[in-house]
Write an enzyme that holds these catalytic residues in place. Sequence first.
Site, PDB file in Angstrom:
ATOM      1  CB  SER A   8      -0.892   0.020   1.240  1.00  0.00           C
ATOM      2  OG  SER A   8      -1.440   1.314   1.388  1.00  0.00           O
ATOM      3  CG  HIS A  33      -3.866  -1.619  -1.629  1.00  0.00           C
ATOM      4  ND1 HIS A  33      -4.983  -2.361  -1.954  1.00  0.00           N
ATOM      5  CD2 HIS A  33      -4.253  -0.797  -0.612  1.00  0.00           C
ATOM      6  CE1 HIS A  33      -5.996  -2.014  -1.168  1.00  0.00           C
ATOM      7  NE2 HIS A  33      -5.574  -1.058  -0.348  1.00  0.00           N
ATOM      8  CG  ASP A  35      -5.187   2.427   0.764  1.00  0.00           C
ATOM      9  OD1 ASP A  35      -6.136   1.635   0.733  1.00  0.00           O
ATOM     10  OD2 ASP A  35      -4.022   2.103   1.074  1.00  0.00           O
ATOM     11  CG  MET A  37      -8.484   7.276   2.394  1.00  0.00           C
ATOM     12  SD  MET A  37      -7.488   7.389   3.889  1.00  0.00           S
ATOM     13  CE  MET A  37      -6.745   5.764   3.910  1.00  0.00           C
ATOM     14  CG  HIS A  66      -9.308   0.196  -0.520  1.00  0.00           C
ATOM     15  ND1 HIS A  66      -8.698  -0.013   0.698  1.00  0.00           N
ATOM     16  CD2 HIS A  66     -10.640   0.248  -0.268  1.00  0.00           C
ATOM     17  CE1 HIS A  66      -9.627  -0.087   1.650  1.00  0.00           C
ATOM     18  NE2 HIS A  66     -10.809   0.083   1.085  1.00  0.00           N
ATOM     19  CG  MET A  68     -11.420   3.404   2.084  1.00  0.00           C
ATOM     20  SD  MET A  68      -9.826   3.402   2.927  1.00  0.00           S
ATOM     21  CE  MET A  68      -8.732   3.340   1.520  1.00  0.00           C
ATOM     22  CG  MET A 137     -11.701  -2.657   5.079  1.00  0.00           C
ATOM     23  SD  MET A 137     -10.148  -2.250   4.256  1.00  0.00           S
ATOM     24  CE  MET A 137      -9.200  -1.494   5.575  1.00  0.00           C
ATOM     25  N   GLY A 142      -9.011   4.098   6.932  1.00  0.00           N
ATOM     26  CA  GLY A 142      -8.715   5.518   7.096  1.00  0.00           C
ATOM     27  C   GLY A 142      -7.245   5.810   7.343  1.00  0.00           C
ATOM     28  N   GLY A 144      -3.038   4.074   7.829  1.00  0.00           N
ATOM     29  CA  GLY A 144      -2.086   2.979   7.855  1.00  0.00           C
ATOM     30  C   GLY A 144      -1.591   2.778   9.285  1.00  0.00           C
ATOM     31  N   GLY A 145      -0.907   1.678   9.514  1.00  0.00           N
ATOM     32  CA  GLY A 145      -0.224   1.456  10.787  1.00  0.00           C
ATOM     33  C   GLY A 145      -1.120   1.122  11.968  1.00  0.00           C
ATOM     34  CG  ASP A 175      -6.210  -2.800   3.082  1.00  0.00           C
ATOM     35  OD1 ASP A 175      -5.122  -2.553   3.640  1.00  0.00           O
ATOM     36  OD2 ASP A 175      -6.850  -1.971   2.411  1.00  0.00           O
ATOM     37  N   GLY A 177      -3.051  -3.819   8.976  1.00  0.00           N
ATOM     38  CA  GLY A 177      -2.301  -4.449  10.060  1.00  0.00           C
ATOM     39  C   GLY A 177      -1.671  -5.777   9.698  1.00  0.00           C
ATOM     40  N   GLY A 197       1.130  -2.068   4.268  1.00  0.00           N
ATOM     41  CA  GLY A 197       1.679  -0.718   4.159  1.00  0.00           C
ATOM     42  C   GLY A 197       2.827  -0.532   5.112  1.00  0.00           C
TER      43      GLY A 197
HETATM   44  C1  DX5 Z   1      -6.407   1.635   5.472  1.00  0.00           C
HETATM   45  C2  DX5 Z   1      -5.963   1.291   4.089  1.00  0.00           C
HETATM   46  C3  DX5 Z   1      -4.852   0.325   4.025  1.00  0.00           C
HETATM   47  C4  DX5 Z   1      -3.598   0.785   4.720  1.00  0.00           C
HETATM   48  C5  DX5 Z   1      -2.890  -0.444   5.193  1.00  0.00           C
HETATM   49  O1  DX5 Z   1      -7.554   2.387   5.409  1.00  0.00           O
HETATM   50  O2  DX5 Z   1      -7.028   0.746   3.329  1.00  0.00           O
HETATM   51  O3  DX5 Z   1      -4.585  -0.083   2.707  1.00  0.00           O
HETATM   52  O4  DX5 Z   1      -2.759   1.538   3.903  1.00  0.00           O
HETATM   53  O5  DX5 Z   1      -1.807  -0.047   5.942  1.00  0.00           O
HETATM   54  P1  DX5 Z   1      -1.186  -0.974   7.066  1.00  0.00           P
HETATM   55  O6  DX5 Z   1      -0.691  -2.206   6.375  1.00  0.00           O
HETATM   56  O7  DX5 Z   1      -0.109  -0.125   7.612  1.00  0.00           O
HETATM   57  O8  DX5 Z   1      -2.278  -1.278   8.065  1.00  0.00           O
HETATM   58 ZN    ZN Z   2      -6.527  -0.231   1.352  1.00  0.00          ZN
END
Ligand code: DX5
Ligand code: ZN
Length: 216
Positions: A8, A33, A35, A37, A66, A68, A137, A142, A144-145, A175, A177, A197
């Site tokens: 990601s 990937h 994202d 938003m 993806h 959102m 999900m 929303g 990463g991390g 997707d 964690g 990510g």
């Molecule tokens: C969260 C995103 C993910 C995110 C994943 O809303 O859809 O794609 O970037 O990041 P990690 O792998 O750090 O959870």
């Molecule tokens: Zn995503």
Amino acid sequence: MNHLIAPSLLSADFLNLEMDIEMVNASAADWFHLDVMDGMFVPNISFGFPVIEKIAKKARKPLDVHLMIVDPDRYIGRFKKAGSYFISVHYEACNHLHRTVHEIRNLGAKAGVVLNPHTPVHLLDDIIRDVDMILIMSVNPGFGGQKFIEHSIPKIEQLKALIKETKSPALIEVDGGVDLENAPRLLKAGADVLVAGNTIFSASDPAGIILQLKNI
Ligand code: DX5
Ligand code: ZN
């Protein structure tokens, strides 16, 4: 099927995006990937068409987009035009999901449907035969991390059973964690595509982590 890895870019270095894209190009990863938003569907704003169009110029692997965003139907044509291979929309964001997934396919992209952590798998019963992928999900979307939600594992198992029962061609993507500890368990439960990510981009050797995820 051998599983796929989709880094990601949300966790990439935006001041050196080209460098991170080239790292993914040269790595064992399968897709990018991306994202998107809108600050409405999720409490964050990421990037849109100008950035995706530039990424598409450099990326040598398919773009897994993806969305959102609220009411994604408004922009599907533009995301396809920007270079998307997969366009995934949230179950929770679509009033007429059947129309939306067919619109995505009619435009020549692959159609994915995303479930938030609170959305049960059985709600897919009447759409599962029409989609190319379901994205589970494993965090609230929303950011990463975030911390992986363990309940995602039984959801993947349930989805795998539904796919088998209905003979759906859908892939299962996960997707949020994803790390080296939970990845083997996700694959065992039935996941086909792992998004990661933070696990990849916060590492000192991101390509090495991609390879480790790929070689599980
Ligand atoms: C969260 C995103 C993910 C995110 C994943 O809303 O859809 O794609 O970037 O990041 P990690 O792998 O750090 O959870
Ligand atoms: Zn995503």
